[in-house]
Design an enzyme around this catalytic site. Structure first.
Site, PDB file in Angstrom:
ATOM      1  N   HIS A 331      48.625 124.699  72.474  1.00  0.00           N
ATOM      2  CA  HIS A 331      48.890 124.635  71.029  1.00  0.00           C
ATOM      3  C   HIS A 331      48.105 125.721  70.293  1.00  0.00           C
ATOM      4  CE1 HIS A 331      49.551 122.277  67.182  1.00  0.00           C
ATOM      5  NE2 HIS A 331      48.527 123.053  66.847  1.00  0.00           N
ATOM      6  N   GLU A 332      46.807 125.817  70.590  1.00  0.00           N
ATOM      7  CA  GLU A 332      45.984 126.808  69.886  1.00  0.00           C
ATOM      8  C   GLU A 332      46.378 128.232  70.282  1.00  0.00           C
ATOM      9  OE1 GLU A 332      44.504 125.620  67.506  1.00  0.00           O
ATOM     10  OE2 GLU A 332      44.499 123.523  68.140  1.00  0.00           O
ATOM     11  N   HIS A 335      49.135 129.327  68.113  1.00  0.00           N
ATOM     12  CA  HIS A 335      48.718 129.895  66.825  1.00  0.00           C
ATOM     13  C   HIS A 335      48.341 131.370  66.991  1.00  0.00           C
ATOM     14  CE1 HIS A 335      49.110 126.270  64.636  1.00  0.00           C
ATOM     15  NE2 HIS A 335      48.040 125.654  65.104  1.00  0.00           N
ATOM     16  N   HIS A 341      52.680 125.409  62.749  1.00  0.00           N
ATOM     17  CA  HIS A 341      53.026 124.019  63.036  1.00  0.00           C
ATOM     18  C   HIS A 341      54.505 123.756  62.771  1.00  0.00           C
ATOM     19  CE1 HIS A 341      48.579 122.675  62.456  1.00  0.00           C
ATOM     20  NE2 HIS A 341      48.850 122.966  63.717  1.00  0.00           N
ATOM     21  N   ASN A 402      64.306 156.536  91.203  1.00  0.00           N
ATOM     22  CA  ASN A 402      64.967 155.227  91.340  1.00  0.00           C
ATOM     23  C   ASN A 402      64.763 154.328  90.120  1.00  0.00           C
ATOM     24  OD1 ASN A 402      62.293 154.515  91.612  1.00  0.00           O
ATOM     25  ND2 ASN A 402      62.503 153.571  93.632  1.00  0.00           N
ATOM     26  N   LEU A 404      62.145 153.018  88.981  1.00  0.00           N
ATOM     27  CA  LEU A 404      61.086 152.029  89.142  1.00  0.00           C
ATOM     28  C   LEU A 404      59.752 152.749  89.099  1.00  0.00           C
ATOM     29  CD1 LEU A 404      62.493 149.818  92.058  1.00  0.00           C
ATOM     30  CD2 LEU A 404      62.403 149.241  89.621  1.00  0.00           C
ATOM     31  N   ASP A 412      59.278 157.261  85.631  1.00  0.00           N
ATOM     32  CA  ASP A 412      60.457 157.406  86.493  1.00  0.00           C
ATOM     33  C   ASP A 412      61.683 157.067  85.656  1.00  0.00           C
ATOM     34  OD1 ASP A 412      62.492 157.319  88.408  1.00  0.00           O
ATOM     35  OD2 ASP A 412      61.103 156.668  89.979  1.00  0.00           O
TER      36      ASP A 412
END
Length: 600
Positions: A331-332, A335, A341, A402, A404, A412
Site C-alpha cells: 500500500h505504501e 503511494h 487512496h 538482432n 537485442l 542494437d
C-alpha cells in the site's frame, strides 16, 4: 539441455482438526494438521540444489485434494544485493551474501483460475495461498522430530486488536485540482502505451524494535514480506527487487517515534543524507515495531518514487501475520508510485489502496490504482524505475543486428538498412562518437537539451519548475518552495511541496462532496479519548488544548448530510502535519497549533 526439474511433495492430512493453538501467526481457532513427505527425482547428472527451482505439493484442504505448484522467485533480490548491520562496538559491517539459492517461492493452485501462493520453504513450509476465494496460511508446528504443519484460514486467526487500521496519508492526491483520468484519456507515448515493465530497487531498514521482536528470524521475515509484495505488483507490471537490508541492531539512527508523520520526515532526511550515499536504490522503507498514534500503521509520500528527498515509506509491524504486513508495505509503495487512496468512484472498496485495511486484507489493485499509476508515469516520467535488467543477464552469444541488447553492445537497432535509431551505429552496435545521451528528460536526439529548457513543470504553487542544465540528460532534483509560504489564496501554507488543507484531506477520504466539519466538531478533541485526542503517549490519549483542537481528529461531512459532526471508521485520520489551524499558524509534529514563522 537439462530437463525442467519437478519435485513432488505429498502431504497426508490426519483425520484431526485442532480447535485452538498458538502459532507464530497468532492464536488460531481452527486448523488442520498435515505432514509433508518430500519425493525428489533429479535428472541424471543434475546438480543437487538446496532449494529446487520448481516444486509441487499435493494435500487436502477441508477433505478435498489440491495441488500447489511453486516456482522459485528468481527476481526477489537485485544482483547487487547487500546487507549492513553493526558490531557490538558500533562498527558498520556490510556484506554481499549469495542469494541465488534462496528458499522463497510464488505459486498457484491447480485448476484455480484466481489462485496465488507465496511460500517460504526455508525451514518447513510457511506462507499463504488462495483457494476458492479464501486465504489460507500454512506454517510448521514446532514439535520435536516432527514434520507436522498447520493449515488454517486467515479468518480463524484471533485478532488481538479488532479496531480498524489505516494508512496515515490523508492529504489529497498529487493532482488534487484535476479529476482522475483513465489511462486511455492520457497523452502517452507509444512506449508508455505498451505498459513497459518498471523495476523498483527497494531498500529496507529495520529499527531496533524490529530486531528485538524478531531476533534471528528478522531476515527471513523481511524476505517473505518482500516476496509477497513482489507477487502483488505483478499485476501492475512492476518488479519489486530487494537491493539492500540495514538492521539497526544496537541503536536507531533516527528517533523513531509514535508520531508517524515526524518519523517519516526524519527517515526521509536520514535516507537522503546517509543511505543514498551508501547504497544506490529507488525507494527505502523503514520497518518498525513502534505503535504509531491512533490507528495508523503506515505512511508514505505520494508520487515520490525516484525523488532523493521523499522516496520513502514507513510500516508498523502491528500483526504477527506476515502477509498483512506485506500488504501494508505494498500500500505504501503504491503511494510512492503515485497511487492515491481508492475513492467512491473505484470498482473496489476493499482493495490494496483502500485508506482502511480491509478484513480480510486484499491483494488486488482497483481500476483507480492502475489509472493513478499510469498518470504518474506520464506526468513525472520517473527514470530510475525504467532501468532494464543488467546486460549480463543475457547468456546467449551476442549477435550484432538482432535488435537485442547483449553483452559487449552499447546498442542494437537491427541491420543498417532497417536501423531507425540515430544514436546507434548499426554496423558496430556502438553509439556514435558524438552521442551525449540516449534517454532522459534533458536528452533530445542523442544530445543534451539546451540549458534553461523546462524539464519538470511546477505541479502546484508550492512546487518549483526545474530546467535542464545543458550538462546532463537528467532533470535536476525535484525541489519546492520554502515551507511556510502561503498557498491556495492564504487557505494554507506550503509544506514539502504540497499545500495541506483540511478540505482536500476530507476529499481524499470521502470524495468530492465532502467538506470540513463545523468548528464545534473539533471541540470533541478536548475529550482525550479514543478517536478524540491530539496525540498518544504510552497508550494514553492526550486531549487537545482549546487552541490545538484543529490539530487532532479531522472532522468531515457530506454536503447532503445534516449531521455536521458525523464521523465513521473511514474517517479516523489525524489532521496532517503542516496544515493551517488558524491565521498564521500550522499544526506541528506534537499536534500543537503554532506560529508558522517559528515551526520551520
Amino acid at each position: 539441455m537439462i530437463e525442467v526439474l519437478l519435485v513432488t511433495i505429498c502431504l497426508a492430512v490426519f483425520p484431526y482438526q485442532g480447535s485452538s493453538i498458538i502459532l507464530e501467526s497468532g492464536n488460531v481457532n481452527d486448523y488442520e494438521v498435515v505432514y509433508p513427505r518430500k519425493v525428489t527425482t533429479l535428472p541424471k547428472g543434475a546438480l543437487q540444489q538446496n532449494y529446487e527451482d520448481a516444486m509441487q505439493y499435493e494435500f487436502k484442504v477441508n477433505g478435498e485434494p489440491v495441488v500447489l505448484h511453486l516456482e522459485k522467485n528468481k527476481e526477489l533480490f537485485s544482483e547487487d544485493y547487500s546487507e549492513t548491520h553493526y558490531s557490538p562496538d558500533g562498527r558498520e559491517i556490510t556484506t554481499y551474501p549469495s542469494v541465488e539459492d534462496h528458499c522463497y517461492y510464488h505459486g498457484r493452485i491447480q485448476n484455480e483460475a484466481d489462485s496465488t501462493a507465496s511460500i517460504s520453504a526455508c525451514n518447513g513450509l510457511k506462507g499463504h495461498f488462495k483457494l476458492q476465494g479464501e486465504t489460507y496460511l500454512i506454517e510448521p508446528l514446532k514439535l520435536p522430530d516432527s514434520e507436522a504443519h498447520a493449515v488454517f484460514k486467515y479468518e480463524n486467526v484471533v485478532k488481538e486488536d479488532e479496531a480498524p487500521k489505516m494508512c496515515g496519508v490523508t492529504e489529497t492526491n498529487w493532482k488534487s485540482d484535476e479529476p482522475i483520468k483513465k489511462a486511455s484519456q492520457l497523452v502517452v507515448t507509444a512506449e508508455q502505451q505498451r505498459f513497459p515493465r518498471r523495476y523498483v530497487k527497494l531498500a529496507i531498514v529495520a529499527d531496533r524494535r524490529m530486531y528485538m521482536k524478531h531476533q534471528k528470524n528478522l531476515k527471513p521475515w523481511v524476505f517473505q514480506m518482500v516476496n509477497s509484495v513482489h507477487q502483488i505488483y505483478r499485476s501492475m507490471n512492476v518488479l519489486i527487487a530487494l537491493v539492500y537490508l540495514n538492521i539497526w541492531k544496537k541503536n536507531d539512527k533516527i528517533t523513531v517515534q509514535s508520531a508517524s508523520d515526524v518519523t517519516l520526515d526524519l527517515f526521509a532526511e536520514w535516507r537522503e543524507t546517509v543511505l543514498l550515499r551508501r547504497k544506490k536504490h529507488d525507494c527505502a522503507h523503514l520497518l518498525t515495531a513502534i505503535d504509531f498514534d491512533g490507528p495508523t500503521i503506515g505512511r508514505a509520500h505520494i508520487a515520490s518514487m525516484c525523488n532523493s528527498k521523499l522516496s520513502v515509506g514507513i510500516v508498523q509491524n502491528y500483526t504477527e501475520i506476515n502477509l498483512v504486513n506485506a500488504i501494508v508495505m505494498a500500500h505504501e509503495l503504491g503511494h510512492n508510485l503515485g497511487i492515491s487512496h481508492d475513492g467512491n468512484q473505484c470498482n473496489c472498496h476493499t482493495c490494496i489502496m483502500s485508506a482502511v485495511i480491509s478484513n480480510p486484507p486484499s491483494e488486488r489493485f482497483s481500476n483507480c490504482s492502475e489509472d493513478y499509476h499510469q498518470s504518474f508515469l506520464t506526468a513525472y516520467n520517473p527514470q530510475c524505475i525504467l532501468n532494464a535488467p543488467s546486460k549480463t543477464d543475457i547468456i546467449t552469444p551476442p549477435v550484432c543486428g538482432n535488435e537485442l541488447l547483449e553483452e559487449g553492445e552499447e546498442c542494437d537497432c537491427g541491420s543498417p538498412e532497417n536501423c531507425q535509431y540515430q544514436c546507434c551505429d548499426a554496423a558496430s552496435c556502438k553509439l556514435h562518437s558524438w552521442v551525449k545521451c540516449e534517454s532522459g528528460e534533458c536528452c533530445d536526439q542523442c544530445r543534451f537539451t539546451s540549458a534553461g529548457t523546462e524539464c519538470r513543470a511546477a505541479r502546484s504553487e508550492c512546487d518549483i519548475a526545474e530546467s535542464c542544465t545543458g550538462q546532463s540528460a537528467d532533470c535536476p532534483t525535484d525541489d519546492f518552495h520554502r515551507n511556510g509560504q502561503p498557498c491556495l489564496s492564504n487557505h494554507g501554507y506550503c509544506y514539502n511541496g504540497n499545500c495541506p488543507v483540511m478540505h482536500y484531506q476530507c476529499i481524499a477520504l470521502f470524495g468530492s462532496n465532502a467538506i470540513v466539519g463545523q468548528d464545534e466538531c473539533f471541540d470533541f478533541n478536548m475529550k482525550g479519548e479514543q478517536y478524540f485526542y491530539c496525540r498518544k503517549e504510552y497508550e494514553k490519549y492526550i486531549p487537545c488544548a482549546q487552541e490545538d483542537v484543529k490539530c487532532g481528529r479531522l472532522f468531515c461531512f457530506y454536503t447532503n448530510n445534516m449531521d455536521i459532526c458525523r464521523y465513521n471508521y473511514s474517517d479516523i485520520g489525524i489532521v496532517d502535519h503542516g496544515t493551517k489551524c488558524a491565521d498564521g499558524k500550522v499544526c506541528n509534529s506534537n499536534r500543537h497549533c503554532v506560529d508558522v514563522t517559528t515551526v520551520y
